[in-house]
Design a protein around this motif. Sequence first.
Motif, PDB file in Angstrom:
ATOM      1  N   ALA A  35       3.108   3.956   1.069  1.00 25.93           N
ATOM      2  CA  ALA A  35       3.617   4.220   2.409  1.00 25.93           C
ATOM      3  C   ALA A  35       4.970   4.902   2.322  1.00 25.93           C
ATOM      4  O   ALA A  35       5.775   4.598   1.435  1.00 25.93           O
ATOM      5  N   LEU A  41       2.794  10.487  -1.246  1.00 22.62           N
ATOM      6  CA  LEU A  41       2.183   9.161  -1.267  1.00 22.62           C
ATOM      7  C   LEU A  41       1.551   8.876  -2.622  1.00 22.62           C
ATOM      8  O   LEU A  41       1.699   7.777  -3.179  1.00 22.62           O
ATOM      9  N   ARG A  96       0.874  -1.153   0.000  1.00 25.63           N
ATOM     10  CA  ARG A  96       0.000   0.000   0.000  1.00 25.63           C
ATOM     11  C   ARG A  96       0.923   1.218   0.000  1.00 25.63           C
ATOM     12  O   ARG A  96       2.053   1.130   0.499  1.00 25.63           O
ATOM     13  N   THR A 130       0.883   5.670   6.057  1.00 25.88           N
ATOM     14  CA  THR A 130      -0.057   5.435   4.968  1.00 25.88           C
ATOM     15  C   THR A 130      -1.149   6.509   5.023  1.00 25.88           C
ATOM     16  O   THR A 130      -1.213   7.298   5.969  1.00 25.88           O
TER      17      THR A 130
END
Length: 290
Positions: free
Chosen positions: A96, A273, A94, A147
């Motif tokens: 991060a 991100l 994901r 995240t």
Amino acid sequence: MERLRQDDPARIGDFVTLARLDADGSRGVPERRYLARSADGGRTVLACLPPAGGDPARWATEAQQAVRLTQPGFWPVAQVGGTPAFPWYSAPYRPALPLPAVLAAYGGPLPESSVRTLGGTLAEALASAHVLGIVHGGVCPAAVLLTACGPLLGCFGATRATAAAGDPSASAAALETGCLAPETAAGGPADRAGDVYALGAVLAYAATGQTVPERQEIPVGLREIVMACRSRDPQGRPEPARVLAELLPGAAYGALTAAREPVSLPGRVVEALSRQSAELLAAALPSPGR
């Protein structure tokens, strides 16, 4: 997302390495972390290897233990593989950023409100682990992966995996300066009080850019709890639940690490991100034969 170097592996297990998670020259990163994809392009993961000069067998043991660590607030380890000389583990990807990359993206220390949310979430994660008798043993800025839904703790067992038992010099080398409790640096075991000491170092880093700032450099609103966490007396350090209460008064226990909705983050961090996610999606697997 950082370019691969010539000495980086082309493959880790069934995965093709695409990029490095940590910037070249990053300090205190207790394992080698890569963004990788399955050969069929169907899965993207964070794939990790032991640190250069570390003990692969001890690191592999800690990775096996991390598979069982399913508490919210921790980066999940999904698969462990490799050989005794080349162990690895993978976790679902994901977007991060390690905490040092977060500060780099933001352009300096984070606002106090962001530090409070970050620290409260990490404290809640440690509290849930400590209740079960689990010690993280590797809390440091590089172990904090931010995240869109908040921070997660990775690098589980970094101190134990890198250091030979009772070797204080090896233990100290495992983590960023200032993250290892004095009693652990002197050869003692990693324990819950050591986790709290390291949490204080992470809070200090997020608020000042340093793990060992001078007292007056810490924002006034955070000063007392950071200094309490960093007490040289293990008995004088607060429990993680108290750290949570001090940072986020009135927060419902269990609500932070279980969050599934995006949290409020500085715009430049959100941009970083998003950029990582876009670059990874655009990254092409090497052609056969390369």
